[in-house]
Design an enzyme around this catalytic site. Structure first.
Site, PDB file in Angstrom:
ATOM      1  N   ASP A 199       0.827  -1.228   0.000  1.00  0.00           N
ATOM      2  CA  ASP A 199       0.000   0.000   0.000  1.00  0.00           C
ATOM      3  C   ASP A 199       0.852   1.265   0.000  1.00  0.00           C
ATOM      4  O   ASP A 199       0.328   2.367  -0.120  1.00  0.00           O
ATOM      5  CB  ASP A 199      -1.013  -0.004   1.160  1.00  0.00           C
ATOM      6  CG  ASP A 199      -0.400  -0.271   2.523  1.00  0.00           C
ATOM      7  OD1 ASP A 199       0.602  -1.002   2.603  1.00  0.00           O
ATOM      8  OD2 ASP A 199      -0.931   0.250   3.524  1.00  0.00           O
ATOM      9  N   ASP A 242       3.170   3.940   8.735  1.00  0.00           N
ATOM     10  CA  ASP A 242       2.945   2.766   9.571  1.00  0.00           C
ATOM     11  C   ASP A 242       3.941   2.604  10.724  1.00  0.00           C
ATOM     12  O   ASP A 242       5.121   2.286  10.515  1.00  0.00           O
ATOM     13  CB  ASP A 242       2.945   1.520   8.690  1.00  0.00           C
ATOM     14  CG  ASP A 242       1.926   1.641   7.558  1.00  0.00           C
ATOM     15  OD1 ASP A 242       1.512   2.778   7.270  1.00  0.00           O
ATOM     16  OD2 ASP A 242       1.565   0.617   6.974  1.00  0.00           O
TER      17      ASP A 242
HETATM   18 ZN   LIG Z   1       0.296   0.699   5.222  1.00  0.00          ZN
END
Ligand SMILES: [Zn+2]
Length: 300
Positions: A67, A204
């Site tokens: 992603d 993240d």
């Molecule tokens: Zn991610």
């Protein structure tokens, strides 16, 4: 007027949804275009958002989960197709060099773009330019991850009426700026302090020192809030933040504008992120939506 704004290419973590593309962000900052974490579909999202590949001067990848990087092949090939021949710098965790190589050369194309690979091996300054510096900080995820921030140095803003007052015009202005004093008139007399702006980008991660370092006094902080507080256990287990954690960092770090993004597909209703963040942060909160343009706030 130079433009400083964030163009949101996508806001989904892990998998796209009907309403959210894989995440991706283009920061337009004067003459620079910094593309952060282009997920799958980034090339088309740029088209939809009215941005061009030729706007990109630098690519910053936080880590090599899909992603955050599956859009690279499309972007790299589009740069060549659009005949962008000036250098485009690429920053990414050095441990993911093999992933970068694959994405960079994913399929056959007429390759004319000068992609300068600048893998990040350690924390600190990774780029310098007219914009100031770009710095990297380590984050705490399930694989090597770096967050980034752009720091513009403090400067001075010229005041035209003061110039007139002192009879300074034309090429004399530049001379005064360079020398600091001209014919007894100092730069301080005809200008006022202009604080540099800061942009922080945190993807993240669990809470860690790097998150706070990147957020410190940011005019705009773009930060993942994959989960809501009710699912904090999942956030800790999978190396992510909740909206409450992200907003608490913003409140403790002097952030002016908080941009939440990278949402789990389990929450179709984004308004809950805003409500949760507003409980702990009283600055401006934007729950990012795909294709939105979010201005960097004007200097205070
Ligand atoms: Zn991610």
């Amino acid at each position: 007027m130079s433009i400083r704004e964030l163009i949101v290419l996508g806001t989904a973590s892990q998998v796209p949804t009907r309403a959210r593309n894989h995440n991706g962000y283009l920061l337009r900052w004067d003459a620079e275009g910094l593309l952060f974490d282009p997920g799958d579909g980034a090339q088309r999202q740029m088209l939809m958002a009215g941005a061009a590949a030729s706007d990109i001067t630098r690519i910053c990848v936080t880590h090599f989960h899909g992603d955050h990087c599956l859009g690279l092949p499309g972007i790299v090939q589009r740069l060549s197709l659009d005949k962008v021949t000036r250098p485009v710098f690429a920053h990414y965790p050095a441990s993911g060099q093999h992933f970068f190589e694959r994405l960079r050369h994913a399929s056959s194309f007429y390759d004319v773009t000068d992609i300068r690979q600048e893998p990040v091996t350690a924390e600190g300054v990774i780029a310098e330019g007219p914009f100031g510096v770009v710095e990297a900080r380590r984050l705490d995820h399930s694989l090597d991850t770096f967050g980034y921030r752009l720091v513009e140095p403090d400067g001075r803003r010229i005041l035209p009426d003061r110039l007139t007052e002192h009879g300074i015009a034309g090429p004399m202005v530049r001379e005064l700026q360079e020398k600091g004093v001209l014919g007894g008139v100092t730069l301080e007399q005809v200008s006022e302090p202009r604080p540099g702006q800061r942009f922080g980008f945190v993807m993240d991660t669990r809470l860690c020192d790097g998150v706070y370092a990147l957020a410190e006094n940011a005019d705009m902080l773009v930060i993942e809030s994959t989960y809501l507080h009710e699912d904090e256990r999942h956030a800790v287990d999978h190396g992510h933040l909740t909206a409450r954690q992200a907003a608490t960092v913003a409140a403790e770090s002097g952030v002016r504008k908080l941009v939440l993004t990278h949402f789990s597909q389990r929450y179709p209703d984004s308004s809950r992120f805003h409500a949760e963040a507003a409980e702990v942060f009283d600055g401006e909160i934007v729950v990012a939506r795909d294709l939105e343009r979010i201005p960097v706030p004007r200097r205070a």
